[in-house]
Write a protein that holds these residues in place. Sequence first.
Motif, PDB file in Angstrom:
ATOM      1  N   VAL A  49       0.849  -1.202   0.000  1.00 40.50           N
ATOM      2  CA  VAL A  49       0.000   0.000   0.000  1.00 40.50           C
ATOM      3  C   VAL A  49       0.877   1.241   0.000  1.00 40.50           C
ATOM      4  N   ASP A  50       0.500   2.231  -0.797  1.00 47.86           N
ATOM      5  CA  ASP A  50       1.284   3.458  -0.916  1.00 47.86           C
ATOM      6  C   ASP A  50       1.405   4.179   0.426  1.00 47.86           C
ATOM      7  N   LEU A  51       2.570   4.758   0.638  1.00 43.96           N
ATOM      8  CA  LEU A  51       2.826   5.485   1.886  1.00 43.96           C
ATOM      9  C   LEU A  51       1.866   6.655   2.057  1.00 43.96           C
ATOM     10  N   GLU A  52       1.500   7.297   0.965  1.00 38.24           N
ATOM     11  CA  GLU A  52       0.586   8.432   1.032  1.00 38.24           C
ATOM     12  C   GLU A  52      -0.747   8.039   1.663  1.00 38.24           C
ATOM     13  N   ILE A  53      -1.226   6.840   1.326  1.00 40.66           N
ATOM     14  CA  ILE A  53      -2.474   6.342   1.918  1.00 40.66           C
ATOM     15  C   ILE A  53      -2.287   6.053   3.401  1.00 40.66           C
ATOM     16  N   LYS A  54      -1.151   5.475   3.744  1.00 42.59           N
ATOM     17  CA  LYS A  54      -0.885   5.126   5.136  1.00 42.59           C
ATOM     18  C   LYS A  54      -0.787   6.352   6.039  1.00 42.59           C
ATOM     19  N   LEU A  55      -0.371   7.485   5.479  1.00 43.43           N
ATOM     20  CA  LEU A  55      -0.189   8.701   6.277  1.00 43.43           C
ATOM     21  C   LEU A  55      -1.483   9.516   6.413  1.00 43.43           C
ATOM     22  N   ALA A  56      -2.596   9.001   5.904  1.00 43.07           N
ATOM     23  CA  ALA A  56      -3.879   9.697   6.010  1.00 43.07           C
ATOM     24  C   ALA A  56      -4.282   9.828   7.477  1.00 43.07           C
ATOM     25  N   SER A  57      -5.031  10.866   7.777  1.00 43.93           N
ATOM     26  CA  SER A  57      -5.428  11.141   9.166  1.00 43.93           C
ATOM     27  C   SER A  57      -6.328  10.052   9.744  1.00 43.93           C
ATOM     28  N   THR A  58      -6.985   9.266   8.885  1.00 42.70           N
ATOM     29  CA  THR A  58      -7.899   8.229   9.367  1.00 42.70           C
ATOM     30  C   THR A  58      -7.212   6.881   9.604  1.00 42.70           C
ATOM     31  N   THR A  59      -5.910   6.794   9.353  1.00 40.31           N
ATOM     32  CA  THR A  59      -5.211   5.511   9.476  1.00 40.31           C
ATOM     33  C   THR A  59      -5.232   4.978  10.904  1.00 40.31           C
ATOM     34  N   ARG A  60      -5.273   5.865  11.891  1.00 43.68           N
ATOM     35  CA  ARG A  60      -5.291   5.439  13.291  1.00 43.68           C
ATOM     36  C   ARG A  60      -6.700   5.426  13.868  1.00 43.68           C
ATOM     37  N   ARG A  61      -7.682   5.043  13.045  1.00 41.52           N
ATOM     38  CA  ARG A  61      -9.071   5.002  13.502  1.00 41.52           C
ATOM     39  C   ARG A  61      -9.700   3.645  13.178  1.00 41.52           C
ATOM     40  N   SER A  62      -8.967   2.592  13.517  1.00 40.43           N
ATOM     41  CA  SER A  62      -9.425   1.247  13.164  1.00 40.43           C
ATOM     42  C   SER A  62     -10.392   0.650  14.176  1.00 40.43           C
ATOM     43  N   LEU A  63     -10.181   0.910  15.452  1.00 45.92           N
ATOM     44  CA  LEU A  63     -10.987   0.290  16.511  1.00 45.92           C
ATOM     45  C   LEU A  63     -12.032   1.273  17.048  1.00 45.92           C
ATOM     46  N   PHE A  64     -13.291   1.032  16.763  1.00 44.68           N
ATOM     47  CA  PHE A  64     -13.828  -0.106  16.044  1.00 44.68           C
ATOM     48  C   PHE A  64     -14.447   0.369  14.731  1.00 44.68           C
ATOM     49  N   SER A  65     -15.030  -0.524  13.964  1.00 41.60           N
ATOM     50  CA  SER A  65     -15.551  -0.168  12.649  1.00 41.60           C
ATOM     51  C   SER A  65     -16.778   0.720  12.739  1.00 41.60           C
ATOM     52  N   GLY A  66     -16.654   1.952  12.254  1.00 46.24           N
ATOM     53  CA  GLY A  66     -17.781   2.870  12.228  1.00 46.24           C
ATOM     54  C   GLY A  66     -18.832   2.468  11.207  1.00 46.24           C
ATOM     55  N   HIS A  67     -18.379   1.939  10.074  1.00 48.99           N
ATOM     56  CA  HIS A  67     -19.334   1.475   9.072  1.00 48.99           C
ATOM     57  C   HIS A  67     -20.236   0.389   9.661  1.00 48.99           C
ATOM     58  N   VAL A  68     -19.624  -0.575  10.326  1.00 56.86           N
ATOM     59  CA  VAL A  68     -20.404  -1.690  10.868  1.00 56.86           C
ATOM     60  C   VAL A  68     -21.307  -1.230  12.007  1.00 56.86           C
ATOM     61  N   SER A  69     -20.799  -0.401  12.906  1.00 58.50           N
ATOM     62  CA  SER A  69     -21.632   0.073  14.015  1.00 58.50           C
ATOM     63  C   SER A  69     -22.794   0.925  13.490  1.00 58.50           C
ATOM     64  N   HIS A  70     -22.539   1.711  12.446  1.00 53.99           N
ATOM     65  CA  HIS A  70     -23.580   2.537  11.840  1.00 53.99           C
ATOM     66  C   HIS A  70     -24.677   1.651  11.248  1.00 53.99           C
ATOM     67  N   VAL A  71     -24.288   0.681  10.431  1.00 53.25           N
ATOM     68  CA  VAL A  71     -25.271  -0.202   9.800  1.00 53.25           C
ATOM     69  C   VAL A  71     -26.002  -1.035  10.856  1.00 53.25           C
ATOM     70  N   ALA A  72     -25.275  -1.548  11.843  1.00 49.88           N
ATOM     71  CA  ALA A  72     -25.897  -2.367  12.888  1.00 49.88           C
ATOM     72  C   ALA A  72     -26.887  -1.552  13.711  1.00 49.88           C
ATOM     73  N   SER A  73     -26.514  -0.344  14.101  1.00 49.47           N
ATOM     74  CA  SER A  73     -27.399   0.464  14.947  1.00 49.47           C
ATOM     75  C   SER A  73     -28.697   0.794  14.223  1.00 49.47           C
ATOM     76  N   LEU A  74     -28.617   1.172  12.962  1.00 50.47           N
ATOM     77  CA  LEU A  74     -29.819   1.571  12.233  1.00 50.47           C
ATOM     78  C   LEU A  74     -30.641   0.372  11.771  1.00 50.47           C
ATOM     79  N   SER A  75     -29.999  -0.723  11.407  1.00 51.98           N
ATOM     80  CA  SER A  75     -30.770  -1.899  10.996  1.00 51.98           C
ATOM     81  C   SER A  75     -31.455  -2.541  12.205  1.00 51.98           C
ATOM     82  N   TYR A  76     -30.758  -2.606  13.335  1.00 46.82           N
ATOM     83  CA  TYR A  76     -31.388  -3.162  14.539  1.00 46.82           C
ATOM     84  C   TYR A  76     -32.476  -2.225  15.066  1.00 46.82           C
TER      85      TYR A  76
END
Length: 268
Positions: free
Chosen positions: A155-182
């Motif tokens: 993976v390119d270094l430019e992508i790795k240096l993005a401000s969102t790289t340190r926002r892995s825990l936990f998945s916002g996409h999954v929590s968003h979909v789970a909260s609204l679907s449930y």
Amino acid sequence: MMKGKSSVAMFIFIMFMVMSSSFEVTSQKLYKTTWKQSGFVFGGTAAMLGGAVLIEDRRGPLTVEDINSLDRETIFGIDQGSVGNFSSRAGIDSDHFKNVAFVAPLALFFSGQARENTKEILIMYAEVMALNSGVTSICKSSFGRFRPYAYNPDVDLEIKLASTTRRSLFSGHVSHVASLSYFTATVFDDLYPESNYKYVVWAGAIAAPAITGYLRVKAGRHFPTDVIIGYGVGALVGYFIPELHKITQDTNVDIIGAEGGLGLLYSF
């Protein structure tokens, strides 16, 4: 595995088919909202979002040294297999699920019984969105976990240096979909407890965040543990917000101030 757009189209079709079916309208109020309850939810959310911003500001931007210091051997066992994943297509497909989840609760209003509880459902919808965003943001900022692609040499270094790289825990996409679907499934279940369609709605609610999680791992954006935690948090938020406002004779759920934050009081 279906392509993202086909999956989203199927999800929309099922949800709207179920919601637009004709049901008997009883004109019954099922929920009650109060300024106290909503104030705690939105106030707590604002505090968490503010705290997340402060944490991010103090941490500062990523550097090349930060990336070079990463050691794959420090990754938790079941997460190591996702380090080599990186798919832009899977990331885009997961975005489709997130976008559909945003409008899925609005499909409730295709039924008359939901329209009898319009104000309360809209307030609960806003509370689910707010509370899940707050919890997700403060956790992402507090843990500062690197995403899987940060460990991937391809993976390119430019992508790795993005401000969102340190926002892995936990998945916002999954929590968003789970909260609204449930949330959607819980409210539908409350509105039509005798309907056989509720099993279809619950099946969609359970499957949608699971598929989203699979796509986020495939995209290299999250580890499996990020997805599992995000699913659990989102599902709890989506389920318990309606429980908080439900009008029942046997049980009562309320938000109370507690040492160090907020608490749920569940009385019989």
